[in-house]
Design an enzyme around this catalytic site. Structure first.
Site, PDB file in Angstrom:
ATOM      1  N   ARG A  79      12.032 -11.979  -6.761  1.00  0.00           N
ATOM      2  CA  ARG A  79      10.867 -12.864  -6.806  1.00  0.00           C
ATOM      3  C   ARG A  79      10.349 -13.137  -5.400  1.00  0.00           C
ATOM      4  NH1 ARG A  79      11.625 -18.381 -10.019  1.00  0.00           N
ATOM      5  NH2 ARG A  79      12.733 -18.948  -8.105  1.00  0.00           N
ATOM      6  N   LYS A 181       5.999 -17.980  -5.226  1.00  0.00           N
ATOM      7  CA  LYS A 181       6.545 -19.241  -4.727  1.00  0.00           C
ATOM      8  C   LYS A 181       6.051 -19.487  -3.300  1.00  0.00           C
ATOM      9  CE  LYS A 181      10.768 -21.637  -5.923  1.00  0.00           C
ATOM     10  NZ  LYS A 181      10.247 -22.445  -7.036  1.00  0.00           N
ATOM     11  N   GLU A 217       2.294 -25.265 -16.636  1.00  0.00           N
ATOM     12  CA  GLU A 217       3.593 -25.791 -16.197  1.00  0.00           C
ATOM     13  C   GLU A 217       3.362 -27.052 -15.382  1.00  0.00           C
ATOM     14  OE1 GLU A 217       5.730 -23.657 -13.137  1.00  0.00           O
ATOM     15  OE2 GLU A 217       3.991 -22.449 -12.625  1.00  0.00           O
TER      16      GLU A 217
END
Ligand code: PLP
Length: 344
Positions: A79, A181, A217
């Site tokens: 990720r 992220k 989210e």
């Protein structure tokens, strides 16, 4: 180690060693462990001017049989590689990422909290543009670091259901950076979370910013729902950050609890049809949601405000059981750092 493990909060505590590697002239150096917790960079470093930075979050745990383990670090490595590519940063090789995680935990092994304390050693890998940049362009030099900090359970005194609100702010643009992220995703969410707290809510439940009709989210956690016929459902969207906890919980639901699962678009109007709701992420694993406030309308889940719903609790117990070595893990989920660590 003179730490009151039972009363640790979720915050930064300086530990002994951190990993540092620098990227210059098109390549990463060999990297090293250092005791120096200071980062020294130029005043015009890319990260300071244009927020060229991304990060990861993961934990090392002490298991019931006193091994020290990490949970699926390969997924953090890949990720982070995705985040770097999206932000025009050089990928730190995934195998080296995992090796560096191992070194940081080993060197700080006495900071891994004992089994049963509810605490763990949080690991923060991150990367940033380090050389001076003034015209808008990617940096050409970067620093990759991993530090460790012991943390207590995210929610002290057990998981009390929390209250979300649907905010008048967006988290992620349709073709933006919501799926990686990036620090910048958090910078722009700070006003929304402070505002939510001021209004008496715990977190923001963001909708898709294109139509503002579909659930995405919160600022730092994915969402799962349980339907009245015990199906575990989670929103599908290209602008959601792919939570490792959520992806693992969906496997746990199916393979360990025998429940049906679904990843699909979830319309805000469907909220009233669910019987349980919870947030998921590395920090808290699962936090039950009791209510959602949507512009004057309040949706209360049948699981209530007293305790987690039944399925939420089972998911929590099973996933944390796997992490703590009490339940046989799926192949490749548990990465052993030390077979039988010296006890603290
Ligand atoms: C990190 C993060 C999560 C949680 O991901 P985990 O891998 O489960 O820790 C969820 N949403 C956002 C926006 C995040 O940054």
């Amino acid at each position: 180690m003179n730490i009151d493990w039972q009363n640790l909060g979720f915050g930064y505590m300086k530990t002994d060693y951190r990993f540092v590697s620098n990227f210059k002239d098109g390549k990463w150096d060999e990297g090293k462990m250092t005791t120096d917790d200071k980062v020294v960079i130029n005043e015009s470093a890319g990260v300071l001017q244009y927020a060229q930075t991304c990060f990861e979050g993961m934990k090392a745990y002490r298991t019931i049989d006193n091994r020290v383990v990490c949970f699926r670090p390969d997924l953090n490595a890949s990720r982070m590689a995705d985040s770097c590519r999206r932000l025009e940063m050089p990928v730190f090789p995934e195998n080296r990422f995992i090796e560096a995680v191992k070194q940081v935990v080993e060197k700080n092994i006495d900071y891994v909290p004992p089994y049963g304390s509810g605490a763990s050693l949080y690991l923060r890998p991150y990367m940033f543009g380090s050389n001076p940049v003034l015209g808008v362009k990617p940096a050409t030099e970067f620093e990759f670091r991993i530090f460790a900090s012991p943390v207590g359970p995210y929610f002290k005194g057990g998981a009390k259901p929390i209250i979300l609100r649907v905010p008048d702010f967006d988290r992620a643009a349709p073709l933006g950076t919501g799926h990686v992220k990036a620090g910048l995703n958090y910078a722009m969410s700070l006003h929304a979370i402070v505002d939510a707290h001021n209004q008496g809510y715990n977190e923001n439940m963001y909708l898709d910013s294109a139509t503002r009709t579909k659930i995405e989210e919160t600022g730092g956690a994915n969402i799962i729902f349980v339907t009245k016929d015990n199906k575990v459902v989670t929103p599908k969207s290209p602008t959601i950050l792919p939570s490792i906890t959520r992806r693992s919980l969906m496997v746990v639901a199916e393979k360990y609890l025998g429940l049906k699962t679904e990843e699909r678009e979830i319309h805000i109007e469907e909220l009233k049809d669910f019987k349980e709701c919870a947030l998921c992420g590395t920090a808290a694993v699962l936090s039950p949601v009791g209510k959602v406030a949507d512009h004057g309308k309040v949706i209360e889940f049948p699981s209530g405000m007293e305790k987690p719903g039944e399925i939420t609790q089972k998911l929590y117990d099973t996933l944390t059981g796997i992490q703590m070595g009490k339940i046989e893990p799926p192949e490749g989920w548990i990465y052993e750092i030390k077979p039988s660590a010296v006890s603290v």
